[in-house]
Design an enzyme around this catalytic site. Sequence first.
Site, PDB file in Angstrom:
ATOM      1  N   HIS A 205     -61.697  76.162 -61.457  1.00  0.00           N
ATOM      2  CA  HIS A 205     -61.900  75.990 -60.012  1.00  0.00           C
ATOM      3  C   HIS A 205     -60.728  75.365 -59.278  1.00  0.00           C
ATOM      4  O   HIS A 205     -60.747  75.283 -58.052  1.00  0.00           O
ATOM      5  CB  HIS A 205     -63.165  75.179 -59.744  1.00  0.00           C
ATOM      6  CG  HIS A 205     -62.975  73.691 -59.949  1.00  0.00           C
ATOM      7  ND1 HIS A 205     -62.955  73.126 -61.188  1.00  0.00           N
ATOM      8  CD2 HIS A 205     -62.775  72.689 -59.070  1.00  0.00           C
ATOM      9  CE1 HIS A 205     -62.766  71.821 -61.071  1.00  0.00           C
ATOM     10  NE2 HIS A 205     -62.654  71.524 -59.789  1.00  0.00           N
TER      11      HIS A 205
HETATM   12  C1  UD1 Z   1     -63.814  69.720 -54.937  1.00  0.00           C
HETATM   13  C2  UD1 Z   1     -62.785  68.617 -55.172  1.00  0.00           C
HETATM   14  C3  UD1 Z   1     -62.331  68.652 -56.619  1.00  0.00           C
HETATM   15  C4  UD1 Z   1     -63.522  68.624 -57.575  1.00  0.00           C
HETATM   16  C5  UD1 Z   1     -64.472  69.743 -57.217  1.00  0.00           C
HETATM   17  C6  UD1 Z   1     -65.677  69.751 -58.093  1.00  0.00           C
HETATM   18  C7  UD1 Z   1     -61.333  68.078 -53.260  1.00  0.00           C
HETATM   19  C8  UD1 Z   1     -59.972  68.220 -52.703  1.00  0.00           C
HETATM   20  N1  UD1 Z   1     -61.582  68.808 -54.368  1.00  0.00           N
HETATM   21  O1  UD1 Z   1     -63.180  70.979 -55.120  1.00  0.00           O
HETATM   22  O2  UD1 Z   1     -61.539  67.510 -56.874  1.00  0.00           O
HETATM   23  O3  UD1 Z   1     -63.059  68.783 -58.885  1.00  0.00           O
HETATM   24  O4  UD1 Z   1     -64.882  69.573 -55.850  1.00  0.00           O
HETATM   25  O5  UD1 Z   1     -66.447  70.883 -57.891  1.00  0.00           O
HETATM   26  O6  UD1 Z   1     -62.122  67.337 -52.726  1.00  0.00           O
HETATM   27  N2  UD1 Z   1     -68.271  76.013 -51.688  1.00  0.00           N
HETATM   28  C9  UD1 Z   1     -69.514  76.589 -51.723  1.00  0.00           C
HETATM   29  N3  UD1 Z   1     -70.599  75.764 -51.835  1.00  0.00           N
HETATM   30  C10 UD1 Z   1     -70.513  74.420 -51.884  1.00  0.00           C
HETATM   31  C11 UD1 Z   1     -69.221  73.836 -51.831  1.00  0.00           C
HETATM   32  C12 UD1 Z   1     -68.126  74.640 -51.744  1.00  0.00           C
HETATM   33  O7  UD1 Z   1     -69.649  77.803 -51.675  1.00  0.00           O
HETATM   34  O8  UD1 Z   1     -71.543  73.745 -51.992  1.00  0.00           O
HETATM   35  C13 UD1 Z   1     -67.081  76.884 -51.630  1.00  0.00           C
HETATM   36  C14 UD1 Z   1     -66.522  77.064 -50.249  1.00  0.00           C
HETATM   37  O9  UD1 Z   1     -65.998  78.351 -50.184  1.00  0.00           O
HETATM   38  C15 UD1 Z   1     -65.378  76.085 -50.220  1.00  0.00           C
HETATM   39  C16 UD1 Z   1     -64.893  76.111 -51.643  1.00  0.00           C
HETATM   40  O10 UD1 Z   1     -66.062  76.293 -52.433  1.00  0.00           O
HETATM   41  O11 UD1 Z   1     -64.396  76.401 -49.296  1.00  0.00           O
HETATM   42  C17 UD1 Z   1     -64.174  74.880 -52.081  1.00  0.00           C
HETATM   43  O12 UD1 Z   1     -64.982  73.725 -51.889  1.00  0.00           O
HETATM   44  P1  UD1 Z   1     -64.287  72.278 -51.664  1.00  0.00           P
HETATM   45  O13 UD1 Z   1     -65.324  71.239 -51.555  1.00  0.00           O
HETATM   46  O14 UD1 Z   1     -63.273  72.356 -50.573  1.00  0.00           O
HETATM   47  O15 UD1 Z   1     -63.452  72.061 -52.976  1.00  0.00           O
HETATM   48  P2  UD1 Z   1     -63.799  72.305 -54.507  1.00  0.00           P
HETATM   49  O16 UD1 Z   1     -62.970  73.425 -54.994  1.00  0.00           O
HETATM   50  O17 UD1 Z   1     -65.262  72.338 -54.742  1.00  0.00           O
END
Ligand code: UD1
Length: 362
Positions: A205
Site C-alpha cells: 500500500h
Molecule cells: C495511511 C498512512 C500510512 C499507513 C496506512 C495504513 C499517511 C500519510 N499514510 O496510508 O502511514 O500505513 O494509512 O493503512 O497517513 N481509502 C479508502 N477507504 C478508506 C481510506 C482510504 O478507499 O477508508 C483510499 C482512498 O482512495 C485514499 C487512499 O485509500 O485516497 C489512501 O488513503 P490515505 O488515508 O490517504 O493513506 P493510506 O494509503 O491508507
Amino acid sequence: MRIMSVVGARPQFVKLGPIARAFRSHPEIEHLIVHTGQHYDPMLSDAFFADLEIEPPTVHLGVGSGTHGRQTGAMLADLDGVLEEHAPDWVLVYGDTNSTLAAAIAAVKMHIPLAHLEAGLRSFNRRMPEEHNRVLTDHAADLLLAPTEVAVQHLVNEGLGGKARLVGDVMTDVCFSTRDAVAGDHPTLPAGVSPDAPYVVATIHRADNTDDPARLSAIADALGQVAAPVVLLAHPRLVAKAAQAGIELARGGVHVVSPLAYPQMVRTVAGAAGVITDSGGLQKEAYLLRTPCTTLRSETEWVETLVDGWNILDPALERLTEVAVRPRPTGQQAQPYGDGRAASRVAQVLLDEGRPVEVGSR
Ligand code: UD1
C-alpha cells in the site's frame, strides 16, 4: 487526568486497543478518543473498534481522503474546537500518519502537552510521508514513548533523549493476546487456498510501490511468480491505483481479497509460510508470529526484524521468487519489542508525569 487519543488510520486503531484497555484499569484516567476519519471503510475502521473492544470515539471529525495538505489541514482546522471544548491534560498521538501530525500541531499550538506513542522510529527516507510525520511529531512532543532501544537512540541522536521513555511496543501486547485468543481458529483463506499447504500473505500500500504504474506492474509480476498461492489483502489504495493504471493484480497464484479484520489477520499470518509486504506493522507482526517476511522496500524502521533473516529487504524484486517461501530461521528470537505489557507502562508514565508545569519551555 484527561487524556485525549487522536487516531484515524487502521494501524492506529490496533495500537489504541491495548492503550484503551490499560487506561480503563486506571479510574483516575478519563480517556477521550477522537477519530479523524482518515480511514472510513468499515473494514479499515469500525471492525477494529469492535474486535479490540474499543469504546466508540467521543468525537468523529469525518475528514475522509485527500491530498496530504488538504487532509492534514482539514483535521488541523477541526481539532482546534475539539481541544477547546474538551481541554485535555494530554493529547496522545500514535505512529506516523497524517492524523498524527495534525493532532501534534493542533496540540502544541494550543499549549496542550503532547505525548507521542511509537516515538523515535526512523527510515531515514524523506520520500516517505510517514518519515516527515514522525520526525515533526517527535520534535513537537513533550513526552516520547519509544518502543525499542534503537528508537530511543535515534531520539538521543536528535537531542530529544531527555523526553524519551522506553515503554516497549504496544503492538506486541495486542498481537500476543490476539494470537492466543484465535489459536484454535482456521486461517481465513479464499477458495482454492488450503491451510494445509504453504501459502503466502501479501499486502502492498505504500505510495512508492502503488503510485508508479511501472513499479506496480513489476510488483504484480513478481507476486505472480511466487511458488505458492499468494493471498493479497488488497488495501483500497492498491485497488484504486491498479484500476487506474489498468493493472491486473490476480495473476499466477495471486488471489486478491479484501483486507481482513485484526483477529483473522493474525491467525492467517501465523499459519502462513511467508509474508510479503511494505507495511511497517505487518513486518513486525510477522516477526512476532514467527513467519518469515520479505519486505518490498529499501529500508525498514523495524531493523530488529532483519536479525537472523526473519525479515529480508528486496526493493528490486530480485530475490522474491527465491525467498518468499523459506524455512523459518532456527534459534531463539530476541525480544526487542518488549514483553507484551507496554500499554500499562504508557498509562503509568503518563500518570507519573502528571501535567507538565512549564509547557511553554519546549
Ligand atoms: C495511511 C498512512 C500510512 C499507513 C496506512 C495504513 C499517511 C500519510 N499514510 O496510508 O502511514 O500505513 O494509512 O493503512 O497517513 N481509502 C479508502 N477507504 C478508506 C481510506 C482510504 O478507499 O477508508 C483510499 C482512498 O482512495 C485514499 C487512499 O485509500 O485516497 C489512501 O488513503 P490515505 O488515508 O490517504 O493513506 P493510506 O494509503 O491508507
